[in-house]
Design a protein around this motif. Structure first.
Motif, PDB file in Angstrom:
ATOM      1  N   GLY A  30       0.798  -1.213   0.000  1.00  0.00           N
ATOM      2  CA  GLY A  30       0.000   0.000   0.000  1.00  0.00           C
ATOM      3  C   GLY A  30       0.833   1.266   0.000  1.00  0.00           C
ATOM      4  N   ASN A  31       0.255   2.313   0.561  1.00  0.00           N
ATOM      5  CA  ASN A  31       0.841   3.657   0.547  1.00  0.00           C
ATOM      6  C   ASN A  31       1.890   3.792   1.648  1.00  0.00           C
ATOM      7  N   PRO A  32       3.166   3.986   1.321  1.00  0.00           N
ATOM      8  CA  PRO A  32       4.207   4.076   2.356  1.00  0.00           C
ATOM      9  C   PRO A  32       4.023   5.260   3.288  1.00  0.00           C
ATOM     10  N   ALA A  33       3.270   6.274   2.849  1.00  0.00           N
ATOM     11  CA  ALA A  33       3.001   7.440   3.697  1.00  0.00           C
ATOM     12  C   ALA A  33       1.577   7.405   4.244  1.00  0.00           C
ATOM     13  N   GLY A  34       0.915   6.246   4.118  1.00  0.00           N
ATOM     14  CA  GLY A  34      -0.491   6.151   4.490  1.00  0.00           C
ATOM     15  C   GLY A  34      -0.717   5.847   5.960  1.00  0.00           C
ATOM     16  N   LYS A  35      -1.971   5.584   6.278  1.00  0.00           N
ATOM     17  CA  LYS A  35      -2.387   5.273   7.649  1.00  0.00           C
ATOM     18  C   LYS A  35      -1.903   3.866   7.997  1.00  0.00           C
ATOM     19  N   PRO A  36      -1.101   3.698   9.051  1.00  0.00           N
ATOM     20  CA  PRO A  36      -0.555   2.376   9.368  1.00  0.00           C
ATOM     21  C   PRO A  36      -1.608   1.440   9.961  1.00  0.00           C
ATOM     22  N   VAL A  37      -1.595   0.204   9.479  1.00  0.00           N
ATOM     23  CA  VAL A  37      -2.411  -0.865  10.048  1.00  0.00           C
ATOM     24  C   VAL A  37      -1.556  -2.120  10.077  1.00  0.00           C
ATOM     25  N   VAL A  38      -1.656  -2.887  11.146  1.00  0.00           N
ATOM     26  CA  VAL A  38      -0.949  -4.161  11.230  1.00  0.00           C
ATOM     27  C   VAL A  38      -1.986  -5.278  11.259  1.00  0.00           C
ATOM     28  N   VAL A  39      -1.774  -6.270  10.405  1.00  0.00           N
ATOM     29  CA  VAL A  39      -2.680  -7.412  10.281  1.00  0.00           C
ATOM     30  C   VAL A  39      -2.120  -8.558  11.120  1.00  0.00           C
ATOM     31  N   LEU A  40      -2.955  -9.101  12.002  1.00  0.00           N
ATOM     32  CA  LEU A  40      -2.537 -10.163  12.917  1.00  0.00           C
ATOM     33  C   LEU A  40      -3.239 -11.457  12.512  1.00  0.00           C
ATOM     34  N   HIS A  41      -2.452 -12.401  12.025  1.00  0.00           N
ATOM     35  CA  HIS A  41      -3.048 -13.633  11.502  1.00  0.00           C
ATOM     36  C   HIS A  41      -3.527 -14.552  12.617  1.00  0.00           C
ATOM     37  N   GLY A  42      -4.345 -15.512  12.220  1.00  0.00           N
ATOM     38  CA  GLY A  42      -4.956 -16.415  13.186  1.00  0.00           C
ATOM     39  C   GLY A  42      -4.133 -17.655  13.438  1.00  0.00           C
ATOM     40  N   GLY A  43      -4.799 -18.622  14.009  1.00  0.00           N
ATOM     41  CA  GLY A  43      -4.153 -19.890  14.353  1.00  0.00           C
ATOM     42  C   GLY A  43      -4.299 -20.193  15.843  1.00  0.00           C
ATOM     43  N   PRO A  44      -3.208 -19.983  16.612  1.00  0.00           N
ATOM     44  CA  PRO A  44      -1.885 -19.547  16.153  1.00  0.00           C
ATOM     45  C   PRO A  44      -1.269 -20.571  15.198  1.00  0.00           C
ATOM     46  N   GLY A  45      -0.460 -20.058  14.272  1.00  0.00           N
ATOM     47  CA  GLY A  45       0.260 -20.958  13.391  1.00  0.00           C
ATOM     48  C   GLY A  45      -0.074 -20.854  11.924  1.00  0.00           C
ATOM     49  N   SER A  46      -0.978 -19.954  11.527  1.00  0.00           N
ATOM     50  CA  SER A  46      -1.343 -19.932  10.106  1.00  0.00           C
ATOM     51  C   SER A  46      -0.309 -19.159   9.281  1.00  0.00           C
ATOM     52  N   GLY A  47      -0.197 -17.843   9.461  1.00  0.00           N
ATOM     53  CA  GLY A  47       0.773 -17.058   8.709  1.00  0.00           C
ATOM     54  C   GLY A  47       0.100 -16.045   7.799  1.00  0.00           C
ATOM     55  N   ILE A  48       0.929 -15.255   7.115  1.00  0.00           N
ATOM     56  CA  ILE A  48       0.450 -14.215   6.209  1.00  0.00           C
ATOM     57  C   ILE A  48      -0.392 -14.840   5.097  1.00  0.00           C
ATOM     58  N   ALA A  49      -1.554 -14.241   4.834  1.00  0.00           N
ATOM     59  CA  ALA A  49      -2.408 -14.659   3.719  1.00  0.00           C
ATOM     60  C   ALA A  49      -2.518 -13.496   2.747  1.00  0.00           C
ATOM     61  N   PRO A  50      -2.247 -13.702   1.450  1.00  0.00           N
ATOM     62  CA  PRO A  50      -2.321 -12.598   0.483  1.00  0.00           C
ATOM     63  C   PRO A  50      -3.668 -11.873   0.515  1.00  0.00           C
ATOM     64  N   MET A  51      -4.754 -12.609   0.770  1.00  0.00           N
ATOM     65  CA  MET A  51      -6.068 -11.973   0.800  1.00  0.00           C
ATOM     66  C   MET A  51      -6.165 -10.924   1.899  1.00  0.00           C
TER      67      MET A  51
END
Length: 314
Positions: A30-51
């Motif tokens: 996304g936008n390097p100067a945009g509003k920061p958001v951090v996505v926290l994946h589930g599981g525990p143990g799943s990992g980054i999902a492109p969706m």
């Protein structure tokens, strides 16, 4: 999938040394100067999902994702339990935030990701701009008993029978303990069989309308072993939380805007938890979706999540 933004590739990717021998895989989009958001994946143990990158307007948001310890491409190998607790993950988020030079960020997480979001926000409320949660899970004893000690079995009896099958009959009164023993068994065959059975149980219960595609995804052996090892490790320890801690301390979130998206028929994380969190979290909004279960692709969930991210993008 019309409720999602168009696919977007990572803009930057790499590994961050967070100590204890762990390096976590991180992405930005996304936008390097945009509003920061951090996505926290589930599981525990799943990992980054492109969706997961597609919940956000990429022209507005600076989207940060990472594989938690022992998950995805983070190192040591997936499923590593060394120095791997909820509080290590909270600490890792602070290391990542500081490394990226972010003052405050939005938290976005579902299921176990909601657990981590709440733990982080209650520890570092001044670093959180907003919170969006889906399918809330707080690792209370009653929540674990519901899914792993026979509650959800009333809705999925055949699948529950398959879940119990790897456990010796004399150990089935406490399936979580039984699986912990199986996943530590010297026999690779026993460990793999147990991991697939554990993982398939979630795949069978995750959607309001069971789908074979979910079962196949969760049954994939490499995914299942990581998913099962980390889940059993965390849940056997109550995620290193006091009983009811994340609901008890929800008052610390006062002043942080939040949206809770919850399926009415979520068989993995029943809506009572989301409701009790909403009651304890001043100013939160609860969006209880009729016809939805736990899966992010259940009816109405993607649209509700997009409405929430859009509402906070200003």
């Amino acid at each position: 999938m019309d409720e999602l933004y168009p696919p977007i590739a990572p803009r930057a990717e790499g590994f961050l040394d967070v100590g204890d021998g762990h390096r976590i895989r991180c992405q930005e989009a996304g936008n390097p100067a945009g509003k920061p958001v951090v996505v926290l994946h589930g599981g525990p143990g799943s990992g980054i999902a492109p969706m997961a990158r597609r919940h956000f307007d990429a022209s507005v948001y600076r989207i940060v994702l990472f594989d938690q310890r022992g998950s995805g491409q983070s190192t040591p190998d997936a499923g590593d339990l060394t120095a791997n607790t909820l509080w290590h993950l909270v600490s890792d988020m602070e290391v990542l935030r500081e490394q990226l030079g972010i003052e405050r960020w939005q938290l976005f997480g579902g299921s176990w990701g909601a657990t981590l979001a709440l733990a982080y926000a209650q520890t570092h409320p001044s670093r959180v701009s907003e919170i969006i949660l889906r399918g809330v899970f707080t690792v209370r004893r009653g929540e674990l008993d519901w899914i792993y000690r026979g509650g959800a079995a009333n809705l999925f009896p055949r699948e529950w029978e398959a879940f119990l099958a790897p456990i010796p009959p004399e150990r089935r009164d406490d399936p979580l303990a039984g699986y912990r023993e199986l996943l530590d068994d010297p026999s690779e065959e026993i460990r793999h069989r147990a991991a697939v059975a554990w993982s398939v149980w979630e795949g069978a219960t995750v959607s309001v309308r069971p789908q074979e595609s979910f079962v196949r995804q969760y049954a994939e052996p490499a995914f299942a072993l990581t998913f099962a090892r980390l889940a059993v490790h965390y849940f056997s320890h109550g995620a290193w939380l006091d009983e009811g801690q994340l609901i008890r301390d929800a008052g610390k979130l006062a002043g942080i805007p939040g949206v809770i998206v919850q399926g009415r028929y979520d068989a993995v994380c029943p809506p009572i938890t989301a409701y009790e969190l909403h009651q304890a979290w001043p100013g939160s909004e609860l969006n209880l979706l009729e016809g939805a279960g736990h899966a992010v692709t259940d009816p109405g969930v993607l649209a509700a999540l997009r409405a929430a991210t859009d509402s906070f993008r200003g």
